[in-house]
Design an enzyme around this catalytic site. Structure first.
Site, PDB file in Angstrom:
ATOM      1  N   SER A 243      30.345  17.436  55.318  1.00 51.66           N
ATOM      2  CA  SER A 243      31.197  16.273  55.076  1.00 51.66           C
ATOM      3  C   SER A 243      32.257  16.089  56.147  1.00 51.66           C
ATOM      4  O   SER A 243      32.909  15.048  56.182  1.00 51.66           O
ATOM      5  CB  SER A 243      31.882  16.405  53.707  1.00 51.66           C
ATOM      6  OG  SER A 243      32.652  17.587  53.648  1.00 51.66           O
TER       7      SER A 243
ATOM      8  N   HIS B  64      24.960  12.742  55.513  1.00 53.53           N
ATOM      9  CA  HIS B  64      26.074  12.974  54.594  1.00 53.53           C
ATOM     10  C   HIS B  64      25.881  12.138  53.344  1.00 53.53           C
ATOM     11  O   HIS B  64      26.174  10.940  53.317  1.00 53.53           O
ATOM     12  CB  HIS B  64      27.398  12.642  55.281  1.00 53.53           C
ATOM     13  CG  HIS B  64      28.584  12.898  54.419  1.00 53.53           C
ATOM     14  ND1 HIS B  64      29.759  12.193  54.530  1.00 53.53           N
ATOM     15  CD2 HIS B  64      28.781  13.772  53.388  1.00 53.53           C
ATOM     16  CE1 HIS B  64      30.617  12.627  53.629  1.00 53.53           C
ATOM     17  NE2 HIS B  64      30.046  13.575  52.921  1.00 53.53           N
TER      18      HIS B  64
ATOM     19  N   GLU C  23      25.799   8.524  55.135  1.00 55.79           N
ATOM     20  CA  GLU C  23      26.283   8.474  56.522  1.00 55.79           C
ATOM     21  C   GLU C  23      25.318   9.279  57.384  1.00 55.79           C
ATOM     22  O   GLU C  23      25.120  10.468  57.147  1.00 55.79           O
ATOM     23  CB  GLU C  23      27.674   9.100  56.636  1.00 55.79           C
ATOM     24  CG  GLU C  23      28.818   8.180  56.315  1.00 55.79           C
ATOM     25  CD  GLU C  23      30.165   8.845  56.576  1.00 55.79           C
ATOM     26  OE1 GLU C  23      31.038   8.195  57.155  1.00 55.79           O
ATOM     27  OE2 GLU C  23      30.365  10.018  56.180  1.00 55.79           O
TER      28      GLU C  23
ATOM     29  N   ASN D  73      35.265   9.949  55.176  1.00 53.20           N
ATOM     30  CA  ASN D  73      36.280  10.972  54.879  1.00 53.20           C
ATOM     31  C   ASN D  73      37.481  10.887  55.811  1.00 53.20           C
ATOM     32  O   ASN D  73      38.591  11.261  55.422  1.00 53.20           O
ATOM     33  CB  ASN D  73      35.666  12.372  54.929  1.00 53.20           C
ATOM     34  CG  ASN D  73      34.909  12.690  53.656  1.00 53.20           C
ATOM     35  OD1 ASN D  73      35.132  12.080  52.613  1.00 53.20           O
ATOM     36  ND2 ASN D  73      34.003  13.646  53.730  1.00 53.20           N
TER      37      ASN D  73
END
Length: 286
Positions: A121, A142, A154, A192
């Site tokens: 992540s 991801h 992702e 993130n």
């Protein structure tokens, strides 16, 4: 099923690993899910079974398709069983040394054309790829929690990732009924890098006494139209995961704007990690 993927390997039967295995199996792919101990695999399979049964109970998945999906997943404790997989998705703990060791182990057993995907992540996919003897075949996939429900994947291009590998993974994501969006490799990628510092700032608002956790969440829901407040989301993600990502951003960019909140650190030290522990910024019944 398409894109010349006949068997998918998943490393890790935890929250992300079992969700990824379920998603591939539900899309028709045979899956080999590997973890270190039989009890880890048993828990992972139990979670998958419960998730699929819940979908069936809601009328979203016919019983025959539920049973077929479960039948496509083969749990194992032997990493050599992944040798025939055209793609292996690692979903182990967020620890670079562990992921680098897995790259070495997969190098020894996987075919030359196999794709090695990491579900990290926030760790640099370029750094992970450099641990492999075939870095051009390494890419980030991801997924988001809960994997069967969340639409985004992702796709992270390491500096070394081959164009054909990226194109194939994007096509593969489409067969899962999800949406792929490609990002260059950078600490935290896109989601993130935007989301976790916002959560960290909400934690700082609690730390500085600006407002209560309940009021901060309410303000963000009513004022920013967020479906869930940042502190409730932090509890769902896990405060230890939030801290890990903040520390990766802070160390990777060497920028004080990514400094983890002191309160976030204190809560992790106290074991108040959110929903999975029954207590975070809010309390949860067992």
């Amino acid at each position: 099923m398409s894109v010349d993927i006949h068997t998918v390997g998943v490393l890790g039967a935890g929250t992300m690993g079992n969700g990824i295995a379920q998603t591939f199996a539900a899309a028709g792919y045979p899956v080999i899910m590997r973890d270190l101990k039989p009890e880890y695999l048993d828990r992972g399979m139990a979670t998958i079974t419960k998730s699929l049964e819940r979908l069936t109970a809601r009328g979203k998945l016919p019983a025959a398709e539920r049973d077929a999906a479960l039948g496509r997943i083969r749990p194992t404790t032997e990493i050599k069983d992944l040798a025939s997989c055209e793609i292996v998705v690692e979903a182990v703990l967020e620890d670079y040394e562990l992921k680098a060791r897995i790259m070495h182990e997969l190098d020894a057993i996987c075919g030359d054309n196999a794709i090695i995907a990491t579900n990290t992540s926030s760790i640099s996919v370029t750094q992970i790829a450099a641990a492999s003897k075939r870095p051009g075949r390494v890419i980030g996939m991801h997924f988001f929690n809960p994997v069967p429900m969340m639409q985004l994947v992702e796709v992270i291009r390491a500096l070394q990732t081959e164009d054909a590998v990226c194109d194939k993974v994007v096509s593969l994501v489409d067969t899962l009924g999800k949406k792929a969006r490609v990002s260059k490799d950078s600490y935290g990628f896109v989601v993130n890098r935007v989301l976790i510092p916002m959560i960290n700032e909400a934690i700082n608002c609690v730390y500085e006494g600006l407002a209560s956790a309940e009021d901060i969440d309410t303000m963000m829901k009513l004022g920013a139209n967020h479906p869930m407040g940042p502190l409730s989301l932090a509890d769902l993600i896990g405060l230890d995961v939030v801290l890990d990502i903040m520390e990766t951003l802070y160390q990777g960019f060497d920028d004080p704007k990514f400094r983890p909140s002191p309160l976030l650190k204190q809560m992790c030290h106290a074991g108040y990690l959110g929903r999975k522990k029954g207590r975070g910024f809010f309390t949860y019944a067992g």
